[in-house]
Design a protein around this motif. Structure first.
Motif, PDB file in Angstrom:
ATOM      1  N   GLY A  11       3.043   6.236   3.506  1.00 12.67           N
ATOM      2  CA  GLY A  11       3.479   6.364   2.128  1.00 12.67           C
ATOM      3  C   GLY A  11       3.246   7.751   1.570  1.00 12.67           C
ATOM      4  N   ALA A  12       2.167   8.395   2.000  1.00 13.17           N
ATOM      5  CA  ALA A  12       1.854   9.731   1.485  1.00 13.17           C
ATOM      6  C   ALA A  12       2.828  10.789   1.982  1.00 13.17           C
ATOM      7  CB  ALA A  12       0.431  10.116   1.896  1.00 13.17           C
ATOM      8  N   MET A  13       3.570  10.505   3.045  1.00  8.72           N
ATOM      9  CA  MET A  13       4.463  11.504   3.632  1.00  8.72           C
ATOM     10  C   MET A  13       5.778  11.641   2.868  1.00  8.72           C
ATOM     11  SD  MET A  13       3.834  10.593   7.664  1.00  8.72           S
ATOM     12  CE  MET A  13       4.998  11.815   8.268  1.00  8.72           C
TER      13      MET A  13
ATOM     14  N   LEU B 188      -9.236  -8.880  10.801  1.00  8.50           N
ATOM     15  CA  LEU B 188      -9.897  -7.887   9.958  1.00  8.50           C
ATOM     16  C   LEU B 188      -9.683  -6.479  10.487  1.00  8.50           C
ATOM     17  CD1 LEU B 188     -11.801  -7.121   7.645  1.00  8.50           C
ATOM     18  CD2 LEU B 188     -13.728  -7.604   9.162  1.00  8.50           C
ATOM     19  N   LEU B 189      -9.988  -6.270  11.773  1.00  5.36           N
ATOM     20  CA  LEU B 189      -9.836  -4.929  12.346  1.00  5.36           C
ATOM     21  C   LEU B 189      -8.372  -4.524  12.430  1.00  5.36           C
ATOM     22  CD1 LEU B 189     -12.513  -4.996  15.190  1.00  5.36           C
ATOM     23  CD2 LEU B 189     -12.655  -3.894  12.953  1.00  5.36           C
ATOM     24  N   GLY B 190      -7.513  -5.473  12.826  1.00  3.40           N
ATOM     25  CA  GLY B 190      -6.097  -5.147  12.929  1.00  3.40           C
ATOM     26  C   GLY B 190      -5.489  -4.784  11.592  1.00  3.40           C
ATOM     27  N   PHE B 191      -5.917  -5.462  10.532  1.00  5.39           N
ATOM     28  CA  PHE B 191      -5.376  -5.160   9.212  1.00  5.39           C
ATOM     29  C   PHE B 191      -5.840  -3.794   8.726  1.00  5.39           C
ATOM     30  CE2 PHE B 191      -5.370  -5.149   4.620  1.00  5.39           C
ATOM     31  CZ  PHE B 191      -4.111  -5.635   4.319  1.00  5.39           C
ATOM     32  N   VAL B 192      -7.115  -3.470   8.939  1.00  2.00           N
ATOM     33  CA  VAL B 192      -7.617  -2.154   8.535  1.00  2.00           C
ATOM     34  C   VAL B 192      -6.848  -1.050   9.261  1.00  2.00           C
ATOM     35  CG1 VAL B 192      -9.618  -0.610   8.610  1.00  2.00           C
ATOM     36  CG2 VAL B 192      -9.903  -2.998   7.913  1.00  2.00           C
ATOM     37  N   LEU B 193      -6.596  -1.255  10.547  1.00  6.59           N
ATOM     38  CA  LEU B 193      -5.838  -0.283  11.339  1.00  6.59           C
ATOM     39  C   LEU B 193      -4.469  -0.052  10.712  1.00  6.59           C
ATOM     40  CD1 LEU B 193      -5.496  -0.331  15.215  1.00  6.59           C
ATOM     41  CD2 LEU B 193      -3.488  -0.102  13.779  1.00  6.59           C
ATOM     42  N   LEU B 194      -3.752  -1.128  10.440  1.00 11.76           N
ATOM     43  CA  LEU B 194      -2.395  -0.998   9.910  1.00 11.76           C
ATOM     44  C   LEU B 194      -2.383  -0.496   8.472  1.00 11.76           C
ATOM     45  CD1 LEU B 194      -0.891  -4.262  11.412  1.00 11.76           C
ATOM     46  CD2 LEU B 194      -0.248  -1.936  12.014  1.00 11.76           C
ATOM     47  N   ALA B 195      -3.350  -0.937   7.664  1.00 12.49           N
ATOM     48  CA  ALA B 195      -3.401  -0.485   6.269  1.00 12.49           C
ATOM     49  C   ALA B 195      -3.589   1.022   6.189  1.00 12.49           C
ATOM     50  CB  ALA B 195      -4.532  -1.208   5.540  1.00 12.49           C
ATOM     51  N   SER B 196      -4.429   1.565   7.049  1.00  9.10           N
ATOM     52  CA  SER B 196      -4.651   3.018   7.063  1.00  9.10           C
ATOM     53  C   SER B 196      -3.371   3.762   7.406  1.00  9.10           C
ATOM     54  CB  SER B 196      -5.747   3.369   8.075  1.00  9.10           C
ATOM     55  OG  SER B 196      -6.952   2.687   7.797  1.00  9.10           O
ATOM     56  N   LEU B 197      -2.643   3.242   8.385  1.00  5.41           N
ATOM     57  CA  LEU B 197      -1.411   3.903   8.808  1.00  5.41           C
ATOM     58  C   LEU B 197      -0.307   3.754   7.761  1.00  5.41           C
ATOM     59  CD1 LEU B 197      -1.325   2.971  12.606  1.00  5.41           C
ATOM     60  CD2 LEU B 197      -2.106   5.094  11.529  1.00  5.41           C
TER      61      LEU B 197
ATOM     62  N   LEU C 119     -12.114   0.516  18.614  1.00  3.14           N
ATOM     63  CA  LEU C 119     -11.955   1.944  18.922  1.00  3.14           C
ATOM     64  C   LEU C 119     -10.599   2.455  18.442  1.00  3.14           C
ATOM     65  CD1 LEU C 119     -13.511   2.076  22.513  1.00  3.14           C
ATOM     66  CD2 LEU C 119     -14.544   2.834  20.363  1.00  3.14           C
ATOM     67  N   THR C 120      -9.574   1.656  18.635  1.00  2.00           N
ATOM     68  CA  THR C 120      -8.247   2.037  18.153  1.00  2.00           C
ATOM     69  C   THR C 120      -8.234   2.113  16.634  1.00  2.00           C
ATOM     70  OG1 THR C 120      -7.285   0.870  20.043  1.00  2.00           O
ATOM     71  CG2 THR C 120      -5.796   1.486  18.263  1.00  2.00           C
ATOM     72  N   CYS C 121      -8.952   1.210  15.991  1.00  2.00           N
ATOM     73  CA  CYS C 121      -9.042   1.203  14.533  1.00  2.00           C
ATOM     74  C   CYS C 121      -9.694   2.484  14.022  1.00  2.00           C
ATOM     75  CB  CYS C 121      -9.816  -0.027  14.081  1.00  2.00           C
ATOM     76  SG  CYS C 121      -9.922  -0.232  12.287  1.00  2.00           S
ATOM     77  N   VAL C 122     -10.764   2.900  14.671  1.00  2.00           N
ATOM     78  CA  VAL C 122     -11.447   4.141  14.278  1.00  2.00           C
ATOM     79  C   VAL C 122     -10.510   5.325  14.426  1.00  2.00           C
ATOM     80  CG1 VAL C 122     -13.320   5.714  14.870  1.00  2.00           C
ATOM     81  CG2 VAL C 122     -13.742   3.252  14.809  1.00  2.00           C
ATOM     82  N   ALA C 123      -9.790   5.371  15.556  1.00  2.00           N
ATOM     83  CA  ALA C 123      -8.846   6.473  15.782  1.00  2.00           C
ATOM     84  C   ALA C 123      -7.731   6.452  14.742  1.00  2.00           C
ATOM     85  CB  ALA C 123      -8.263   6.370  17.187  1.00  2.00           C
ATOM     86  N   ALA C 124      -7.225   5.260  14.410  1.00  2.00           N
ATOM     87  CA  ALA C 124      -6.145   5.153  13.425  1.00  2.00           C
ATOM     88  C   ALA C 124      -6.618   5.591  12.041  1.00  2.00           C
ATOM     89  CB  ALA C 124      -5.635   3.716  13.380  1.00  2.00           C
ATOM     90  N   ILE C 125      -7.846   5.234  11.684  1.00  2.00           N
ATOM     91  CA  ILE C 125      -8.395   5.656  10.386  1.00  2.00           C
ATOM     92  C   ILE C 125      -8.504   7.173  10.329  1.00  2.00           C
ATOM     93  CG2 ILE C 125     -10.457   5.609   8.937  1.00  2.00           C
ATOM     94  CD1 ILE C 125     -10.909   2.735   9.863  1.00  2.00           C
ATOM     95  N   TRP C 126      -8.955   7.766  11.427  1.00  2.00           N
ATOM     96  CA  TRP C 126      -9.099   9.229  11.471  1.00  2.00           C
ATOM     97  C   TRP C 126      -7.741   9.907  11.338  1.00  2.00           C
ATOM     98  CZ3 TRP C 126      -7.495  13.045  14.985  1.00  2.00           C
ATOM     99  CH2 TRP C 126      -8.081  14.301  14.815  1.00  2.00           C
ATOM    100  N   VAL C 127      -6.763   9.447  12.108  1.00  2.00           N
ATOM    101  CA  VAL C 127      -5.419  10.033  12.046  1.00  2.00           C
ATOM    102  C   VAL C 127      -4.796   9.772  10.674  1.00  2.00           C
ATOM    103  CG1 VAL C 127      -3.075   9.897  12.976  1.00  2.00           C
ATOM    104  CG2 VAL C 127      -5.031   9.867  14.526  1.00  2.00           C
TER     105      VAL C 127
ATOM    106  N   ILE D  18       0.839  -1.203   0.000  1.00  2.00           N
ATOM    107  CA  ILE D  18       0.000   0.000   0.000  1.00  2.00           C
ATOM    108  C   ILE D  18       0.873   1.252   0.000  1.00  2.00           C
ATOM    109  CG2 ILE D  18      -1.647   1.340   1.363  1.00  2.00           C
ATOM    110  CD1 ILE D  18      -2.830  -1.307   2.320  1.00  2.00           C
ATOM    111  N   ALA D  19       1.888   1.276   0.858  1.00  2.00           N
ATOM    112  CA  ALA D  19       2.769   2.443   0.935  1.00  2.00           C
ATOM    113  C   ALA D  19       3.483   2.669  -0.397  1.00  2.00           C
ATOM    114  CB  ALA D  19       3.786   2.252   2.060  1.00  2.00           C
ATOM    115  N   GLN D  20       3.986   1.603  -1.007  1.00  2.00           N
ATOM    116  CA  GLN D  20       4.668   1.733  -2.298  1.00  2.00           C
ATOM    117  C   GLN D  20       3.723   2.227  -3.380  1.00  2.00           C
ATOM    118  OE1 GLN D  20       6.366  -2.102  -3.042  1.00  2.00           O
ATOM    119  NE2 GLN D  20       7.948  -1.894  -1.464  1.00  2.00           N
ATOM    120  N   SER D  21       2.468   1.754  -3.344  1.00  2.75           N
ATOM    121  CA  SER D  21       1.486   2.185  -4.335  1.00  2.75           C
ATOM    122  C   SER D  21       1.212   3.681  -4.224  1.00  2.75           C
ATOM    123  CB  SER D  21       0.193   1.394  -4.148  1.00  2.75           C
ATOM    124  OG  SER D  21      -0.831   1.898  -4.974  1.00  2.75           O
ATOM    125  N   VAL D  22       1.107   4.176  -2.995  1.00  2.00           N
ATOM    126  CA  VAL D  22       0.850   5.606  -2.791  1.00  2.00           C
ATOM    127  C   VAL D  22       2.012   6.442  -3.319  1.00  2.00           C
ATOM    128  CG1 VAL D  22       0.536   7.399  -1.038  1.00  2.00           C
ATOM    129  CG2 VAL D  22      -0.659   5.223  -0.821  1.00  2.00           C
TER     130      VAL D  22
END
Length: 379
Positions: free
Chosen positions: A272-274, A258-267, A346-354, A182-186
Motif C-alpha cells: 500500500g505504501a508503494m 497468527l504467524l501467517g497473518f503477520v507475514l501477509l499483513a506486513s507485506l 523465519l519467513t515471517c521475520v524476513a517478511a517483516i524486515w523487507v 491495511i493497504a487501503q488504509s495506508v
C-alpha cells in the motif's frame, strides 16, 4: 514558568497508540461490523444445519436376497431393494444404487473382488459395503455381522476435502480481507497527508507495527469467535464426535494462522505504501493475493496427493492450511509441525524486515508508483 515540551512517546507506546487507533477505526466502521455479524450468522447457520442433517439422516438404501430379507423386516430408516442373488446385490452396491447389501455367507464366493470370501463369524449373512458400511444399518441390527468392503478406500476423500476447505476458507478470507484493508488504509493516509502528521510524532516502523498488530488482534478475535460458535454449536446439536479429532489441529491452525497473518499483513502494508492512489492498489497487492490464493487452491485440489500436500505443508503461504490438514488426518509425524512452524516464523521475520524497508522508503513518496528496488534502497 515551565516551557519544556512533553516527552515523546516511547516506541512501545507509539506502537500501542497506533494499534488502538486501528482497532477503534475498524470497530466504528459499519461495513466491518455488518460483515462480521454476517460471517458469524453464516457460521452459526452452518453448524445448526449440520446438526439438523445429522439428526435427520436420509433412509439407508439396502439390497437383500430372499435369504436375508427377514433380517431387515420391521427395521425403520431403510429403503430395501430385492435382489435375486448375492452377485446381483453386490452389483447394486458397486453401481451406487444401494449403500449396502445383506447376502448369505454361502453365496460370498459368487462375488468377485472380495479379499476373503470365506464365511466369517457365527452369523448366517454378511454386510457388503462400498467404501464403508452405513452406520444407519449396522446400528439397527441386533448383532453386528461381519462386514466386507468392495472398494476399500486408501483415504477418505470427503474428510480430506472438507477439512482442507474449512481451514483454507478461514485463512484465505481473513488474509485477503484484512490485508486489503491495511493497504487501503495506508494509501488513504498518504492521500490525506495524515501520514505526515503521524510520522512527525512517532517512528515510521512503529506506525507499521501498530497497523499490523491492530489488524492481527481483530483477525484473531474473529477466529476465536468462529471457533467458539463452532464448538458450542456442535455440542448443543449433538455433534460431539465431529470435534473428537479437531482439538490438536485447531491449536496448530491458530499458531500457523497468527504467524501467517503477520507475514501477509506486513507485506500488504508495504504494498500500500508503494502507491498514492486507491486506484493503483491492485497493481501492488495482486502478487500478494496470488501468493495466498494459489497455494490454497493447490492444497484443496491436491488434498489426496501425499507428496504435494507434504511439500505445501512447508511452504509458508500454504502451511497454515496444509499442516493442520495433515495433522487431522494423522499423516504428519510429531516433529513436522514444529519444523514447519519454525520455517514459517523465519519467513515471517524476513517478511517483516523487507516490508518495513519498503514501507519506510515509500511512505512519503507521492505521485507515481514507487519501484520495489527504489523503495528498498531509499529506506
Amino acid at each position: 514558568m515551565n516551557t519544556s515540551r512533553p516527552a515523546a512517546p516511547s516506541t512501545a507506546q507509539s506502537v500501542w497508540l497506533v494499534t488502538e487507533r486501528e482497532i477503534g477505526s475498524r470497530l466504528r466502521s459499519k461495513a466491518f461490523v455488518i460483515s462480521t455479524v454476517i460471517l458469524f450468522a453464516v457460521a452459526l447457520a452452518a453448524v445448526v444445519w449440520g446438526g439438523f442433517a445429522a439428526g435427520n439422516p436420509a433412509a439407508t438404501k439396502v439390497a437383500v436376497t430372499p435369504e436375508t430379507a427377514s433380517v431387515v423386516s420391521g427395521l425403520t430408516g431403510l429403503e430395501v431393494t430385492d435382489a435375486v442373488s448375492a452377485a446381483e446385490a453386490a452389483d447394486l452396491v458397486r453401481d451406487g444404487t444401494v449403500e449396502a447389501a445383506l447376502v448369505p455367507n454361502e453365496q460370498l464366493r459368487q462375488i468377485d473382488g472380495l479379499t476373503d470370501p470365506t464365511a466369517p463369524g457365527p452369523f448366517d449373512y454378511t454386510v457388503l459395503g462400498g467404501t464403508d458400511a452405513p452406520s444407519g444399518l449396522l446400528s439397527q441390527l441386533s448383532q453386528r455381522p461381519a462386514v466386507q468392503l468392495l472398494d476399500p478406500p486408501s483415504t477418505d476423500f470427503l474428510v480430506r476435502y472438507f477439512v482442507a476447505l474449512g481451514f483454507g476458507v478461514v485463512f484465505l478470507l481473513a488474509a485477503s480481507t484484512f490485508g486489503g484493508t491495511i493497504a487501503q488504509s495506508v494509501v488513504e493516509e498518504k492521500q490525506t497527508r495524515v501520514v505526515e502528521v503521524l510520522i512527525s510524532a512517532i517512528p515510521v516502523r512503529a506506525l507499521l507495527a501498530g497497523k499490523v498488530l491492530g489488524n492481527t488482534i481483530l483477525a484473531m478475535a474473529q477466529i476465536l469467535a468462529l471457533a467458539a460458535i463452532a464448538i458450542v454449536g456442535l455440542t448443543v446439536t449433538g455433534q460431539d464426535l465431529v470435534l473428537t479429532g479437531l482439538g490438536g489441529p485447531l491449536v496448530w491452525f491458530a499458531l500457523f494462522f497468527l504467524l501467517g497473518f503477520v507475514l501477509l499483513a506486513s507485506l500488504f502494508a508495504a504494498a500500500g505504501a508503494m502507491v498514492s492512489r486507491q486506484e493503483d492498489i491492485g497493481s501492488t497487492t495482486a502478487p500478494l493475493t496470488m501468493l495466498v490464493m494459489l497455494p490454497y487452491f493447490l492444497v484443496v485440489f491436491f488434498n489426496d496427493n501425499a507428496l504435494v500436500l507434504t511439500i505445501m505443508s512447508y511452504v509458508p503461504f500454504s502451511a497454515p492450511v496444509a499442516m493442520p490438514l495433515r495433522l487431522y488426518l494423522g499423516e504428519a509425524a510429531w516433529w513436522e509441525p514444529v519444523l514447519s512452524l519454525v520455517v514459517l516464523a523465519l519467513t515471517c521475520v524476513a517478511a517483516i524486515w523487507v516490508g518495513a524497508r519498503i514501507y519506510s522508503g515509500s511512505l512519503l513518496r507521492m505521485g507515481a508508483r514507487v519501484r520495489l528496488l527504489e523503495a528498498l534502497s531509499r529506506s
